[in-house]
Design a protein around this motif. Structure first.
Motif, PDB file in Angstrom:
ATOM      1  N   THR A   8       0.493   0.613  -7.175  1.00  0.00           N
ATOM      2  CA  THR A   8       0.994  -0.480  -6.331  1.00  0.00           C
ATOM      3  C   THR A   8       0.758  -1.864  -6.931  1.00  0.00           C
ATOM      4  O   THR A   8       1.062  -2.870  -6.272  1.00  0.00           O
ATOM      5  CB  THR A   8       0.314  -0.460  -4.939  1.00  0.00           C
ATOM      6  OG1 THR A   8      -1.097  -0.632  -5.131  1.00  0.00           O
ATOM      7  CG2 THR A   8       0.599   0.811  -4.190  1.00  0.00           C
ATOM      8  N   ALA A  33       0.844  -1.201   0.000  1.00  0.00           N
ATOM      9  CA  ALA A  33       0.000   0.000   0.000  1.00  0.00           C
ATOM     10  C   ALA A  33       0.872   1.241   0.000  1.00  0.00           C
ATOM     11  O   ALA A  33       1.957   1.238   0.594  1.00  0.00           O
ATOM     12  CB  ALA A  33      -0.898   0.007   1.231  1.00  0.00           C
ATOM     13  N   GLN A  34       0.385   2.269  -0.691  1.00  0.00           N
ATOM     14  CA  GLN A  34       1.048   3.584  -0.551  1.00  0.00           C
ATOM     15  C   GLN A  34       0.098   4.497   0.204  1.00  0.00           C
ATOM     16  O   GLN A  34       0.114   4.536   1.421  1.00  0.00           O
ATOM     17  CB  GLN A  34       1.449   4.117  -1.917  1.00  0.00           C
ATOM     18  CG  GLN A  34       2.804   3.557  -2.339  1.00  0.00           C
ATOM     19  CD  GLN A  34       3.354   4.261  -3.555  1.00  0.00           C
ATOM     20  OE1 GLN A  34       3.411   5.482  -3.616  1.00  0.00           O
ATOM     21  NE2 GLN A  34       3.743   3.470  -4.543  1.00  0.00           N
ATOM     22  N   CYS A  35      -0.824   5.176  -0.489  1.00  0.00           N
ATOM     23  CA  CYS A  35      -1.774   5.998   0.267  1.00  0.00           C
ATOM     24  C   CYS A  35      -2.807   5.124   0.967  1.00  0.00           C
ATOM     25  O   CYS A  35      -3.409   5.528   1.942  1.00  0.00           O
ATOM     26  CB  CYS A  35      -2.464   7.004  -0.643  1.00  0.00           C
ATOM     27  SG  CYS A  35      -3.808   6.310  -1.633  1.00  0.00           S
ATOM     28  N   GLY A  36      -3.029   3.920   0.441  1.00  0.00           N
ATOM     29  CA  GLY A  36      -3.921   2.962   1.092  1.00  0.00           C
ATOM     30  C   GLY A  36      -5.387   3.082   0.707  1.00  0.00           C
ATOM     31  O   GLY A  36      -6.205   2.284   1.164  1.00  0.00           O
ATOM     32  N   TYR A  37      -5.720   4.058  -0.154  1.00  0.00           N
ATOM     33  CA  TYR A  37      -7.145   4.284  -0.440  1.00  0.00           C
ATOM     34  C   TYR A  37      -7.781   3.070  -1.125  1.00  0.00           C
ATOM     35  O   TYR A  37      -8.927   2.732  -0.857  1.00  0.00           O
ATOM     36  CB  TYR A  37      -7.334   5.534  -1.306  1.00  0.00           C
ATOM     37  CG  TYR A  37      -8.704   6.139  -1.143  1.00  0.00           C
ATOM     38  CD1 TYR A  37      -8.977   7.010  -0.089  1.00  0.00           C
ATOM     39  CD2 TYR A  37      -9.747   5.808  -2.010  1.00  0.00           C
ATOM     40  CE1 TYR A  37     -10.244   7.544   0.095  1.00  0.00           C
ATOM     41  CE2 TYR A  37     -11.011   6.341  -1.837  1.00  0.00           C
ATOM     42  CZ  TYR A  37     -11.253   7.203  -0.787  1.00  0.00           C
ATOM     43  OH  TYR A  37     -12.510   7.735  -0.599  1.00  0.00           O
ATOM     44  N   CYS A  38      -7.035   2.404  -1.981  1.00  0.00           N
ATOM     45  CA  CYS A  38      -7.581   1.261  -2.732  1.00  0.00           C
ATOM     46  C   CYS A  38      -7.421  -0.056  -1.981  1.00  0.00           C
ATOM     47  O   CYS A  38      -7.929  -1.086  -2.441  1.00  0.00           O
ATOM     48  CB  CYS A  38      -6.853   1.145  -4.070  1.00  0.00           C
ATOM     49  SG  CYS A  38      -5.121   0.628  -3.870  1.00  0.00           S
ATOM     50  N   CYS A  40      -5.690   1.641  -8.819  1.00  0.00           N
ATOM     51  CA  CYS A  40      -4.771   2.213  -7.829  1.00  0.00           C
ATOM     52  C   CYS A  40      -4.031   3.373  -8.476  1.00  0.00           C
ATOM     53  O   CYS A  40      -3.275   3.182  -9.418  1.00  0.00           O
ATOM     54  CB  CYS A  40      -3.775   1.157  -7.353  1.00  0.00           C
ATOM     55  SG  CYS A  40      -2.522   1.864  -6.250  1.00  0.00           S
ATOM     56  N   ARG A  41      -4.270   4.552  -7.949  1.00  0.00           N
ATOM     57  CA  ARG A  41      -3.633   5.740  -8.540  1.00  0.00           C
ATOM     58  C   ARG A  41      -2.164   5.833  -8.141  1.00  0.00           C
ATOM     59  O   ARG A  41      -1.401   6.599  -8.712  1.00  0.00           O
ATOM     60  CB  ARG A  41      -4.386   6.999  -8.126  1.00  0.00           C
ATOM     61  CG  ARG A  41      -4.327   7.254  -6.640  1.00  0.00           C
ATOM     62  CD  ARG A  41      -5.233   8.372  -6.202  1.00  0.00           C
ATOM     63  NE  ARG A  41      -5.285   8.395  -4.741  1.00  0.00           N
ATOM     64  CZ  ARG A  41      -6.057   9.197  -4.048  1.00  0.00           C
ATOM     65  NH1 ARG A  41      -6.849  10.055  -4.663  1.00  0.00           N
ATOM     66  NH2 ARG A  41      -6.054   9.169  -2.748  1.00  0.00           N
ATOM     67  N   CYS A  42      -1.759   5.065  -7.111  1.00  0.00           N
ATOM     68  CA  CYS A  42      -0.365   5.111  -6.660  1.00  0.00           C
ATOM     69  C   CYS A  42       0.520   4.092  -7.374  1.00  0.00           C
ATOM     70  O   CYS A  42       1.731   4.061  -7.132  1.00  0.00           O
ATOM     71  CB  CYS A  42      -0.286   4.857  -5.158  1.00  0.00           C
ATOM     72  SG  CYS A  42      -1.236   6.011  -4.169  1.00  0.00           S
TER      73      CYS A  42
END
Ligand code: FES
Ligand code: FES
Length: 183
Positions: free
Chosen positions: A143, A102-107, A139-141
């Motif tokens: 991952t 996870a990066q921002c974790g939103y997804c 996932c916009r980050c």
């Protein structure tokens, strides 16, 4: 809420039987987050397209934003909070932590739910099958490579036999479509 339109809907959420007085046209995501305080399922697109809100409904991954409450009556819902916890994480949760997926974790909640649904159908997926199983999760980050590794790691950890696997099947359902209506 307009009380006149409310009705009692019985369902089970994370193993807990509930009778909720709600408007049947409200989305499951709205009720989870705003009535029950289960905030792990995220609101992204609100249109069944991004996967951030995914939950298990009768063991199948569904977008909770696109699942009206009437479609949940008498059913079992599992959110990511119901998979495991800090002391006893689900193998998929453990693998996401181990792979730092996870990066921002939103997804991430939606990704984990889709992964659990995939591994139930297909305990030992190939990389291509993992990618296909998670294709409805955005996932916009960026991952996805780590998520793919995490799902493979979880598959190894569970060691479920591959017999009766359905690796080519659809991984995400849309209850509103299946029932011919919805909110
Ligand atoms: S919020 Fe995007 S699929 Fe539900
Ligand atoms: S980790 Fe940021 S959207 Fe996926």
């Amino acid at each position: 809420m307009d009380e006149a339109d409310a009705e009692i809907i019985g369902l089970t959420i994370n193993g807990r039987p509930l009778s909720l007085r709600v408007q049947a046209s409200r989305s499951l995501l709205d009720v989870l987050r705003n009535d029950l305080g289960l905030k792990a399922s995220r609101y992204g697109c609100g249109a069944g397209l991004c996967g951030a809100c995914m939950v298990l409904l009768e063991g199948h991954a569904v977008p909770a934003c696109d699942t009206p409450m009437w479609a949940t009556a008498g059913k079992q819902v599992v959110t990511v909070e119901g998979l495991g916890d800090e002391d006893d994480p689900h193998p998929v949760q453990r693998a996401f932590i181990d792979e730092q997926a996870a990066q921002c974790g939103y997804c991430t909640s939606g990704m984990m739910i889709a992964a659990v649904a995939l591994l139930r159908r297909c305990p030992h997926p190939t990389e291509a099958e993992i990618r296909a199983g998670l294709e409805r999760n955005l996932c916009r980050c960026g991952t996805h490579p780590r998520v793919t590794r995490a799902v493979a790691r979880a598959a190894q950890a569970t060691q479920t036999p591959q017999a009766d696997a359905d690796c080519a099947g659809k991984n995400v359902d849309r209850p509103a479509d299946a029932a011919g209506g919805g909110a």
